[in-house]
Design a protein around this motif. Structure first.
Motif, PDB file in Angstrom:
ATOM      1  N   GLY A 139       0.708  -1.194  -0.114  1.00  8.75           N
ATOM      2  CA  GLY A 139      -0.023  -0.203   0.063  1.00  8.75           C
ATOM      3  C   GLY A 139       0.981   1.065  -0.124  1.00  8.75           C
ATOM      4  N   PHE A 140       2.256   1.031  -0.173  1.00 13.39           N
ATOM      5  CA  PHE A 140       3.168   2.290  -0.232  1.00 13.39           C
ATOM      6  C   PHE A 140       3.181   2.723  -1.728  1.00 13.39           C
ATOM      7  CE2 PHE A 140       4.502   0.473   3.852  1.00 13.39           C
ATOM      8  CZ  PHE A 140       4.571   1.658   4.696  1.00 13.39           C
ATOM      9  N   ASP A 141       2.092   3.786  -2.123  1.00 13.00           N
ATOM     10  CA  ASP A 141       2.434   4.308  -3.331  1.00 13.00           C
ATOM     11  C   ASP A 141       3.232   5.315  -3.383  1.00 13.00           C
ATOM     12  OD1 ASP A 141       0.812   5.904  -1.738  1.00 13.00           O
ATOM     13  OD2 ASP A 141      -0.433   6.879  -3.607  1.00 13.00           O
ATOM     14  N   ASN A 142       3.869   5.822  -2.195  1.00 13.37           N
ATOM     15  CA  ASN A 142       4.860   7.004  -1.946  1.00 13.37           C
ATOM     16  C   ASN A 142       6.131   6.277  -1.439  1.00 13.37           C
ATOM     17  OD1 ASN A 142       6.027   9.268  -1.860  1.00 13.37           O
ATOM     18  ND2 ASN A 142       4.689  10.219  -0.265  1.00 13.37           N
ATOM     19  N   PHE A 143       6.871   5.811  -2.096  1.00 12.92           N
ATOM     20  CA  PHE A 143       8.389   5.163  -1.735  1.00 12.92           C
ATOM     21  C   PHE A 143       9.457   5.908  -2.238  1.00 12.92           C
ATOM     22  CE2 PHE A 143       7.078   2.069  -4.655  1.00 12.92           C
ATOM     23  CZ  PHE A 143       8.297   1.716  -5.306  1.00 12.92           C
ATOM     24  N   ASN A 144      10.533   5.913  -1.651  1.00  9.49           N
ATOM     25  CA  ASN A 144      11.764   6.313  -2.094  1.00  9.49           C
ATOM     26  C   ASN A 144      12.632   5.207  -2.219  1.00  9.49           C
ATOM     27  OD1 ASN A 144      14.278   8.261  -2.641  1.00  9.49           O
ATOM     28  ND2 ASN A 144      14.484   7.306  -0.431  1.00  9.49           N
ATOM     29  N   LEU A 145      13.628   5.333  -3.142  1.00 10.46           N
ATOM     30  CA  LEU A 145      14.809   4.323  -3.121  1.00 10.46           C
ATOM     31  C   LEU A 145      16.056   5.367  -3.144  1.00 10.46           C
ATOM     32  CD1 LEU A 145      13.827   2.206  -6.347  1.00 10.46           C
ATOM     33  CD2 LEU A 145      13.523   1.560  -3.775  1.00 10.46           C
ATOM     34  N   ASP A 146      17.018   4.811  -2.187  1.00 10.92           N
ATOM     35  CA  ASP A 146      18.297   5.481  -1.889  1.00 10.92           C
ATOM     36  C   ASP A 146      19.213   4.856  -2.884  1.00 10.92           C
ATOM     37  OD1 ASP A 146      17.608   7.234   0.058  1.00 10.92           O
ATOM     38  OD2 ASP A 146      18.341   6.160   1.670  1.00 10.92           O
ATOM     39  N   LEU A 147      19.826   5.302  -3.659  1.00  7.77           N
ATOM     40  CA  LEU A 147      20.946   4.820  -4.573  1.00  7.77           C
ATOM     41  C   LEU A 147      22.286   5.629  -4.423  1.00  7.77           C
ATOM     42  CD1 LEU A 147      19.214   4.032  -7.975  1.00  7.77           C
ATOM     43  CD2 LEU A 147      19.973   2.413  -6.371  1.00  7.77           C
ATOM     44  N   MET A 148      23.493   5.171  -4.558  1.00  7.69           N
ATOM     45  CA  MET A 148      24.827   6.002  -4.397  1.00  7.69           C
ATOM     46  C   MET A 148      25.422   5.591  -6.020  1.00  7.69           C
ATOM     47  SD  MET A 148      26.073   5.478  -0.821  1.00  7.69           S
ATOM     48  CE  MET A 148      26.702   3.862  -0.674  1.00  7.69           C
ATOM     49  N   PHE A 149      26.270   6.694  -6.308  1.00  6.76           N
ATOM     50  CA  PHE A 149      26.872   6.415  -7.503  1.00  6.76           C
ATOM     51  C   PHE A 149      28.295   6.841  -7.200  1.00  6.76           C
ATOM     52  CE2 PHE A 149      27.731  10.898  -8.957  1.00  6.76           C
ATOM     53  CZ  PHE A 149      26.755  11.479  -8.249  1.00  6.76           C
ATOM     54  N   GLY A 150      29.293   6.762  -8.238  1.00  2.07           N
ATOM     55  CA  GLY A 150      30.767   6.970  -8.031  1.00  2.07           C
ATOM     56  C   GLY A 150      31.195   5.616  -7.028  1.00  2.07           C
ATOM     57  N   LEU A 151      30.813   4.498  -7.315  1.00  2.00           N
ATOM     58  CA  LEU A 151      31.249   3.420  -6.376  1.00  2.00           C
ATOM     59  C   LEU A 151      32.338   2.679  -6.828  1.00  2.00           C
ATOM     60  CD1 LEU A 151      27.546   1.758  -6.190  1.00  2.00           C
ATOM     61  CD2 LEU A 151      28.605   3.696  -4.799  1.00  2.00           C
TER      62      LEU A 151
END
Ligand code: SAM
Ligand code: SF4
Length: 396
Positions: A159-171
């Motif tokens: 039921g979470f239509d509002n979610f965030n994904l944390d990503l990192m770059f420069g790995l």
């Protein structure tokens, strides 16, 4: 010292200082939970801590709540329910309150998502970092890429239509194609929000002691440009240095920080920033950082590790430091409202930056130029000079 017509909006931050394992790049106040988390005792401590904060925010309504860490998803849905019920009992929450919880994408955590939703959490922030197993291993993460994909699906089903994904770059070992592949997988999952951070090597981390080989500046810059184009083409508007959102899905809690709003912080090491309109002060306070010391003292004055009243220079600098991270710009009235200072405190600095092509300043307010956005640190440092002048004893 400051004159306010009304206090700024108020948020509540709740810190959870444990993780399954400490990641080698992370300098957040998080500790490996070798023997599980003291769930009951910590929720009791948080509620006592919150109760002690109430007099400072009497009559004010909380607009957003953020359960961050660390890894709050180590806690059961029952514990989160008890915490949020306790918070509702002692503080008025806006009927439209945004309640975010940071979750790790492991299978055990996913099983709790529906329970968090039922407890009133309406936004999840899932710490993915990368969708490449070799990159995840290099980052010391405890979950796989497949688990991360699954976590997004489980969040939506819960039921979470509002979610965030944390990503990192420069790995370590990452090239442009690898970074874009991560964003491609992320955008296919259609999150409302993406936080896309450049990996930084922080003091007091394992990566600082034994630095991995990271992409050089040119490659990191190329990754950033390619990634921003990818995100824009997929409907994610950059509204802050590392934050991208679909329409009307910006993180309201973080927007409040960046707009220099007020917040109560409870939990180990949590910080508060509170405006007292009667006294004309802006105070920062922070709690004991070590989980055991926090648990032992929560709800008593001994729990407070430090307190500082902002001076005029601090307020100007901290406003600029936060507000200029946002692409939206600001009106001079915004500065006056949250800093309790007349616009003349900031106009000379803005005019100087405008003369150098870093900003535009007119009756609509202040906006970065592309040059100002590109040299953001340089732009922000100019406001530090203001603080130094006041620290040297210029009259307020
Ligand atoms: C406080 S962490 C909480 C999220 C959750 N514990 C997790 O890691 O899955 C918030 C985010 O900060 C980012 N972060 C942490 N350390 C970082 C670093 N050294 N450089 C860039 N981003 C970092 C990660 O993307 C992480 O998901
Ligand atoms: S990045 Fe997240 S999971 Fe890793 S140690 Fe930091 S807070 Fe914990």
């Amino acid at each position: 010292m400051f004159r306010f017509t009304a206090p700024p909006p108020l948020a509540l931050y709740i810190h959870f200082p444990w993780c399954a394992r400490k990641c080698p790049y992370c300098d957040f106040n998080s500790h490996a939970a070798r023997d599980g988390v003291p769930e009951q005792a910590y929720i009791d401590a948080l509620l006592k801590d919150l109760e002690q904060e109430i007099p400072a925010v009497w009559g004010r309504t909380v607009q957003t709540v953020f359960l961050g860490g660390g890894t709050p998803s180590l806690f059961s849905a029952t514990a989160i329910d008890r915490l949020l019920s306790g918070a509702r009992a002692c503080l008025p929450l806006n009927p439209d309150v945004e309640i975010t919880l940071e979750a790790n994408p492991g299978t055990v955590e996913q099983a709790k998502f529906a329970g968090y939703r039922a407890a009133g959490v309406n936004r999840l922030s899932i710490g993915v970092q990368s969708f490449s197993d070799p990159r995840l291993q290099a980052l010391g993460r405890v979950h796989s890429a497949a688990e991360a994909v699954r976590a997004a699906q489980v969040a939506r089903d819960a039921g979470f239509d509002n979610f965030n994904l944390d990503l990192m770059f420069g790995l370590p070992g990452q090239d442009i194609a690898g970074a874009i592949a991560d964003l491609e997988t992320a955008t296919q999952l259609n999150p409302a929000h993406l936080s896309w951070y450049q990996l930084t090597i922080e003091p007091n981390t394992l990566f600082h002691a034994r630095p991995p080989v990271l992409p050089d500046d040119d490659l990191s810059w190329a990754i950033q440009e390619a990634g921003q184009s990818h995100l824009a083409a997929h409907g994610y508007t950059q509204y802050e240095v590392s934050a991208y959102a679909q329409a009307r899905r910006r993180c309201r809690h973080n927007l409040n920080y960046w707009r220099f709003g007020d917040y109560i912080g409870i939990g180990a090491g949590a910080h508060s920033k509170l405006t007292d309109t009667g006294q004309g002060t802006i105070a920062r306070r922070w709690k004991k950082r070590q989980p055991q010391a926090y648990l032992a003292s929560a709800g008593t004055t001994a729990c407070l590790e430090g307190r500082r009243l902002l001076g005029v220079g601090d307020a100007v600098f901290e406003f600029a430091l936060n507000r200029l991270r946002l692409r939206e710009g600001f009106a001079l009235a915004d500065f006056a409202n949250v800093c309790g200072l007349g616009p003349e405190r900031i106009i000379p600095l803005l005019e100087q930056a405008a003369a150098e092509g870093l900003l535009t300043l007119n009756e609509d307010g202040v906006r970065h130029t592309e040059r100002g956005w590109r040299f953001l640190n340089n732009l922000i440092e100019r406001f530090l000079a203001e603080e130094d002048q006041h620290a040297r004893g210029q009259p307020d």
